[in-house]
Design a protein around this motif. Sequence first.
Motif, PDB file in Angstrom:
ATOM      1  N   UNK A 106       0.680  -1.148  -0.020  1.00  0.00           N
ATOM      2  CA  UNK A 106       0.007  -0.019   0.213  1.00  0.00           C
ATOM      3  C   UNK A 106       0.909   1.159   0.074  1.00  0.00           C
ATOM      4  N   UNK A 107       0.974   1.884  -0.943  1.00  0.00           N
ATOM      5  CA  UNK A 107       1.712   3.141  -1.308  1.00  0.00           C
ATOM      6  C   UNK A 107       1.067   4.494  -0.985  1.00  0.00           C
ATOM      7  N   UNK A 108      -0.321   4.406  -0.969  1.00  0.00           N
ATOM      8  CA  UNK A 108      -0.950   5.486  -0.563  1.00  0.00           C
ATOM      9  C   UNK A 108      -2.458   5.216  -0.150  1.00  0.00           C
ATOM     10  N   UNK A 109      -2.990   6.006   1.175  1.00  0.00           N
ATOM     11  CA  UNK A 109      -4.427   5.645   1.658  1.00  0.00           C
ATOM     12  C   UNK A 109      -4.956   7.021   2.002  1.00  0.00           C
ATOM     13  N   UNK A 110      -5.798   7.586   1.742  1.00  0.00           N
ATOM     14  CA  UNK A 110      -6.624   8.680   2.066  1.00  0.00           C
ATOM     15  C   UNK A 110      -7.957   8.324   2.243  1.00  0.00           C
ATOM     16  N   UNK A 111      -8.758   9.353   3.041  1.00  0.00           N
ATOM     17  CA  UNK A 111     -10.042   9.217   3.231  1.00  0.00           C
ATOM     18  C   UNK A 111     -10.693  10.551   3.485  1.00  0.00           C
ATOM     19  N   UNK A 112     -11.966  10.808   2.938  1.00  0.00           N
ATOM     20  CA  UNK A 112     -12.546  11.920   3.102  1.00  0.00           C
ATOM     21  C   UNK A 112     -13.906  11.370   3.955  1.00  0.00           C
ATOM     22  N   UNK A 120      -1.294   1.372 -13.921  1.00  0.00           N
ATOM     23  CA  UNK A 120      -0.012   1.906 -14.266  1.00  0.00           C
ATOM     24  C   UNK A 120       0.975   0.664 -14.558  1.00  0.00           C
ATOM     25  N   UNK A 121       2.296   1.107 -14.739  1.00  0.00           N
ATOM     26  CA  UNK A 121       3.178  -0.050 -14.943  1.00  0.00           C
ATOM     27  C   UNK A 121       3.246  -0.901 -13.713  1.00  0.00           C
ATOM     28  N   UNK A 122       3.462  -0.002 -12.542  1.00  0.00           N
ATOM     29  CA  UNK A 122       3.793  -1.048 -11.157  1.00  0.00           C
ATOM     30  C   UNK A 122       2.702  -0.587 -10.240  1.00  0.00           C
ATOM     31  N   UNK A 123       1.659   0.303 -10.629  1.00  0.00           N
ATOM     32  CA  UNK A 123       0.755   0.746  -9.508  1.00  0.00           C
ATOM     33  C   UNK A 123      -0.765   0.521 -10.089  1.00  0.00           C
ATOM     34  N   UNK A 124      -1.410   0.421  -9.119  1.00  0.00           N
ATOM     35  CA  UNK A 124      -3.100   0.533  -9.284  1.00  0.00           C
ATOM     36  C   UNK A 124      -3.653   1.445  -8.443  1.00  0.00           C
ATOM     37  N   UNK A 168     -15.253   8.713   1.252  1.00  0.00           N
ATOM     38  CA  UNK A 168     -14.701   8.274   0.168  1.00  0.00           C
ATOM     39  C   UNK A 168     -13.341   8.236   0.195  1.00  0.00           C
ATOM     40  N   UNK A 169     -12.590   7.279  -0.181  1.00  0.00           N
ATOM     41  CA  UNK A 169     -11.198   7.240  -0.323  1.00  0.00           C
ATOM     42  C   UNK A 169     -10.424   6.755  -1.434  1.00  0.00           C
ATOM     43  N   UNK A 170      -8.986   6.747  -1.107  1.00  0.00           N
ATOM     44  CA  UNK A 170      -8.126   6.430  -2.500  1.00  0.00           C
ATOM     45  C   UNK A 170      -7.029   5.385  -1.811  1.00  0.00           C
ATOM     46  N   UNK A 171      -6.727   4.661  -2.609  1.00  0.00           N
ATOM     47  CA  UNK A 171      -5.703   3.724  -2.499  1.00  0.00           C
ATOM     48  C   UNK A 171      -4.701   3.405  -3.615  1.00  0.00           C
ATOM     49  N   UNK A 216      10.196  -7.862  -3.115  1.00  0.00           N
ATOM     50  CA  UNK A 216      10.489  -7.551  -1.748  1.00  0.00           C
ATOM     51  C   UNK A 216      12.020  -7.711  -1.575  1.00  0.00           C
ATOM     52  N   UNK A 217      12.581  -8.601  -2.011  1.00  0.00           N
ATOM     53  CA  UNK A 217      13.942  -9.100  -1.852  1.00  0.00           C
ATOM     54  C   UNK A 217      15.081  -7.744  -2.411  1.00  0.00           C
ATOM     55  N   UNK A 218      14.762  -7.067  -3.468  1.00  0.00           N
ATOM     56  CA  UNK A 218      15.467  -6.069  -4.097  1.00  0.00           C
ATOM     57  C   UNK A 218      14.873  -4.776  -3.786  1.00  0.00           C
ATOM     58  N   UNK A 219      13.741  -4.881  -3.154  1.00  0.00           N
ATOM     59  CA  UNK A 219      13.338  -3.643  -2.535  1.00  0.00           C
ATOM     60  C   UNK A 219      12.806  -2.469  -3.691  1.00  0.00           C
ATOM     61  N   UNK A 220      12.372  -2.972  -4.777  1.00  0.00           N
ATOM     62  CA  UNK A 220      12.071  -1.887  -5.842  1.00  0.00           C
ATOM     63  C   UNK A 220      10.782  -2.455  -6.615  1.00  0.00           C
ATOM     64  N   UNK A 221      10.074  -1.459  -7.016  1.00  0.00           N
ATOM     65  CA  UNK A 221       8.949  -1.738  -7.874  1.00  0.00           C
ATOM     66  C   UNK A 221       9.149  -2.535  -9.112  1.00  0.00           C
ATOM     67  N   UNK A 222       8.239  -3.100  -9.679  1.00  0.00           N
ATOM     68  CA  UNK A 222       8.135  -4.078 -10.844  1.00  0.00           C
ATOM     69  C   UNK A 222       6.940  -3.770 -11.589  1.00  0.00           C
TER      70      UNK A 222
END
Length: 157
Positions: free
Chosen positions: A74-80, A101-105, A123-126, A133-139
Amino acid sequence: MNLVMDEHGGASPATGRTLSVGDTHTLEVPLRWGDSDALDHLNNTLYFRLMEEARMQILYGAGLKLPDDHGAILAHASCDFLRPLTYPASVRVTHRVGRIGRSSLAFELTLDKVGDESGSYARGRNVLVWMDYINNRSEPWPADVLCRLGAAFMSGG
């Protein structure tokens, strides 16, 4: 696993399609009496817990093994907070795919009180990011994962 390919090269084991913008997933979650604060409103942190429970149902429902060498974070979470939820009630948490996206939803979320059609309570956004996880980078999201997620969501189109 037998996959059926669609015109975009995506596939889903159950539906023959991959996850698409506009697809939705809905889960009803009952509130617990102890979730309320001193003002008899659902505590603000519990809105995020409701979103989390729905998100985990999506991931487990898609057959993703958690944890693993690769997976979603989870890279972002917001709530109104629009209106206070109160016990007793069940909450309908709806995830709508807003962007792939390439590595994000990115998901747009609504929290509605079951049986109350007067409008959303929050209302929210995630944003989920597929990680090594091994190399700690997005794919990039693996095609088979997008297919399994496609089977867990209702078509928006």
